[in-house]
Write an enzyme that holds these catalytic residues in place. Structure first.
Site, PDB file in Angstrom:
ATOM      1  N   TYR A  38      -2.805  -0.348  10.493  1.00  0.00           N
ATOM      2  CA  TYR A  38      -2.810  -0.629   9.109  1.00  0.00           C
ATOM      3  C   TYR A  38      -1.714  -0.189   8.414  1.00  0.00           C
ATOM      4  O   TYR A  38      -0.852  -1.042   7.673  1.00  0.00           O
ATOM      5  CB  TYR A  38      -4.176  -0.137   8.339  1.00  0.00           C
ATOM      6  CG  TYR A  38      -4.068  -0.351   6.919  1.00  0.00           C
ATOM      7  CD1 TYR A  38      -4.724  -1.674   6.370  1.00  0.00           C
ATOM      8  CD2 TYR A  38      -3.608   0.431   6.023  1.00  0.00           C
ATOM      9  CE1 TYR A  38      -4.602  -1.929   4.902  1.00  0.00           C
ATOM     10  CE2 TYR A  38      -3.739   0.293   4.606  1.00  0.00           C
ATOM     11  CZ  TYR A  38      -4.036  -0.967   4.029  1.00  0.00           C
ATOM     12  OH  TYR A  38      -4.133  -1.147   2.912  1.00  0.00           O
ATOM     13  N   SER A  51       0.757  -1.058   0.010  1.00  0.00           N
ATOM     14  CA  SER A  51       0.033  -0.263   0.071  1.00  0.00           C
ATOM     15  C   SER A  51       0.852   1.157  -0.130  1.00  0.00           C
ATOM     16  O   SER A  51       2.013   1.064   0.543  1.00  0.00           O
ATOM     17  CB  SER A  51      -0.966   0.041   1.071  1.00  0.00           C
ATOM     18  OG  SER A  51      -1.574   1.213   1.479  1.00  0.00           O
TER      19      SER A  51
END
Length: 693
Positions: free
Chosen positions: A583, A570
């Site tokens: 996250y 990501s």
């Protein structure tokens, strides 16, 4: 009744298909539906009837015959070659003799009617020269058992009298067609022939009669073998070589599969198939299996797919895996030397180059059969052919002695220039052909897009997901079980991961390309993030990708053919955003795993790379599961506008979709970046704050 054709020589679909062709296709499908009658891609069927000349409009006698490379069980009209009989039979007058019979195949093209349909096969003469309307050429196990028996001619006489005749072995071609045509003409009572070392041919005035005669020959041969055969044609059971219990058998197969696939891919990467059919297990448990396996197969359609003989592990069923692996490596080296010697014995100056010295069939007593090919279907069909060969050997040994055609004849067919030309007509393989991909989180969103793209580029795909239904749906979208299989796996469970890789090994022989995509997210501030939130996200992404990569690395190292591991990371591994500590930290962990594993696994030829997407809103399981609403609240925009919001903050002002991430995975693994490892590819439409430094 004539078939109406257009000015281009193609059947006029408005007028419908010729009724005799309709009957031919129906007969073909019924016979081909039972693999005891003939193998996939094997055998041939034909019909002769009147049609219209596309130039004069006058009736002309035609023959519709299965074209090169087709399968009678799934034959369509487009798979038929259409030839003029007058021109085909005129070839008899210019036939230069058996030493030059291969030249006749090129002449078939000048006998085509109109556009001609499919390419004519080598069996065209067999069908065209026999002066009967309908002809079947098949490879039934019982028929080949008689054809490969040492006293096959006498057995044929005893079995059929003069109703079915014997034709000594002759390589398929024009001369064989002449031989069969002469026998049929001189013996009007005959309904067909047994072709020595090869199969059967039957004929009839109508499609119904031809089909009935084909089935009569097969049933009569089966009955003869059953009534006259001895009870244990493969000899007594070898103590210790009996089949292992099913669970132990499959566990050992999974442990050996990647090693065997790696050996079978020494020259060209292969996809594998595993079968533990009871007939093969019984064959391997019997005393005569080493002798018979060494003799190899006989029918040309068999050994073209299985090679002249299999590699057979000469250890009992309960031999430890490590011992079996060591012995397989020794036997593989010997197999390659023997195959090279076989090639050198018979190759001539104009022979095609050796196509690879690795086995297509590997037999492991107590476990089963591993087969290999350029794709899963080819590997599976090879196994089906060897199973037929086992049945043939059983029948021949039951009433006589199995005596396949000479090795020199096998070479003539395996390295036949006509066979080489057929191989060269095949389309170029897709970029990922021969490779097996396993995608975690493959049941939805980015994972599903990656699985579909890899499948479209030629890979066999293992769709791994916690949601069994979702995984099965995506696998079905990619294709049948030869193209994709679903597995249910929780990436936080190492035992479940090991089981998933075992399933992949049994399905395709191993894995080459692993995509760590499984993920989830909880959007909370630091003070709101609980230990459970932290543990969940790190368990799934940081720990989960570690566990998957560890299992993948073991398999890839055993396989010895290199490979790819791709992490879907990501931009948040680099970009520090609000309310994202768990996250973002987990993604940063994954990002560094890429670098660490690239450094560690490089010596094994295993490349490890990452893809860093921006927020993928549309089609994302994470965003649909509540993450989208929370991120929208953070940025103060309606959830339905979140994708557009993300796009506007990028340099390119474009929204990132699952397909864009899939494109990056293919770019990393499709071949053009073969020397790249340890790289992170941004797929974020340009987020300056996430630029790698």
């Amino acid at each position: 009744m004539a078939v109406n054709v257009t000015h281009e020589g193609k059947p006029n679909r408005a007028m419908g298909t010729h009724p005799e062709v309709t009957a031919l296709l129906g007969r073909s499908h019924r016979i081909g539906a039972d693999r005891r009658n003939t193998n996939f891609g094997g055998g041939n069927v034909s019909v002769k009837a009147s049609g219209d000349d596309p130039v004069t409009g006058k009736p002309v006698e035609l023959m519709w015959v299965k074209g090169s490379g087709g399968d009678i069980g799934t034959l369509t009209e487009a798979g038929l070659a259409v030839l003029r009989l007058d021109r085909l039979r005129a070839l008899v007058d210019v036939y230069p003799g058996v030493e030059r019979e291969d030249e006749m195949v090129a002449a078939f093209d000048f006998c085509l009617h109109g556009k001609g349909g499919a390419a004519p096969s080598i069996d065209t003469a067999m069908h065209g020269l026999v002066d009967v309307a309908h002809v079947d050429h098949l490879h039934p196990d019982a028929g080949i058992a008689l054809a490969t028996a040492a006293d096959g001619e006498e057995l044929t006489r005893r079995c059929f009298g003069d109703r079915v005749l014997w034709v000594p072995w002759r390589r398929p071609g024009f001369q064989l067609g002449l031989d069969i045509a002469t026998l049929a003409k001189e013996n009007p009572q005959a309904i067909g022939v047994i072709l020595g070392g090869h199969g059967i041919t039957a004929w009839g005035a109508t499609s119904e009669e031809c089909e009935a005669r084909s089935l009569e020959i097969i049933a009569t041969a089966e009955r003869f073998l059953a009534e006259h055969g001895r009870p244990e044609p493969f000899g007594p059971v070898l103590p210790g070589y009996e089949a292992l219990p099913a669970d132990r058998r499959r566990a050992k197969a999974a442990a050996l599969a990647s090693v065997i696939r790696g050996l079978a891919s020494t020259d060209v990467r292969q996809v594998g198939h595993f079968s533990d059919d009871e007939a093969v297990l019984d064959f391997l448990a019997r005393a005569e299996h080493p002798r018979l396996a060494a003799l190899g197969t006989s029918c040309p359609d068999h050994f073209l797919r299985t090679k002249v003989r299999p590699l057979v592990l000469d250890l009992p069923a309960d031999a430890p895996v490590d011992e079996a692996v060591a012995r397989l490596r020794e036997l593989h080296d010997a197999y390659r030397r023997d195959y090279q010697a076989y090639y050198d014995r018979y190759a001539t100056a104009d022979s095609p180059a050796i196509r690879g010295a690795d086995p297509a069939i590997v037999l492991v007593p107590g476990v089963g059969m591993f087969s290999f090919g350029k794709d899963k279907q080819t590997a599976r069909v090879a196994a089906e052919y060897y199973l037929n060969a086992v049945n043939v050997m059983r029948g021949a040994e039951a009433v006589s002695t199995y005596a396949p055609i000479d090795e020199s004849e096998k070479f003539r067919i395996e390295y036949w220039l006509l066979e080489e030309a057929k191989l060269r007509r095949l389309p170029a393989p897709k970029p990922l052909a021969g490779r097996v991909a396993l995608v975690t989180g493959g049941g939805s969103g980015i994972g599903a897009a990656i699985a579909r793209r890899l499948g479209a580029e030629g890979a066999a795909v293992v769709v791994a997901d916690r949601d069994a239904t979702a995984a099965a749906t995506v696998a079905a979208e990619i294709g049948n079980a030869d193209r994709a299989v679903p597995v249910t796996v929780d990436v936080t469970d190492s035992a479940a991961i090991d089981a998933a890789f075992a399933e992949a090994a049994l399905a395709f022989g191993g894995v080459d390309l692993i995509v760590n995509n499984a993920g989830l997210s909880v959007s909370k501030s630091l003070l709101e993030t609980t230990e459970a939130d932290w543990d969940l996200q790190h368990d799934v992404m940081a720990k989960g990708s570690f566990l998957v990569s560890r299992a993948a690395a073991k398999l890839l190292i055993d396989q010895g053919t290199g490979g790819d591991i791709v992490y879907i990371v990501s931009k948040n591994a680099v970009f520090a955003g609000p309310n994202n500590v768990a996250y973002g930290s987990a993604k940063a962990d994954q990002a560094h795993q890429v670098r660490l594993l690239a450094a560690e696994l490089g010596p094994y030829g295993i490349r490890v790379n990452g893809v860093n997407p921006d927020g993928v809103v549309r089609g994302s399981g994470i965003f649909a599961g509540g993450w989208g609403a929370k991120r929208a609240a953070v940025y103060g925009v309606p959830e339905e506008e979140l994708g557009a919001y993300y796009a506007q903050r990028t340099l390119l002002k474009r929204e990132v979709l699952p397909e864009h991430v899939a494109n990056a995975v293919f770019a990393l693994t499709g071949g053009d970046l073969s020397h790249t490892t340890g790289l992170h590819v941004p797929v974020d439409a340009g987020v300056a704050a996430a630029f790698l430094r």
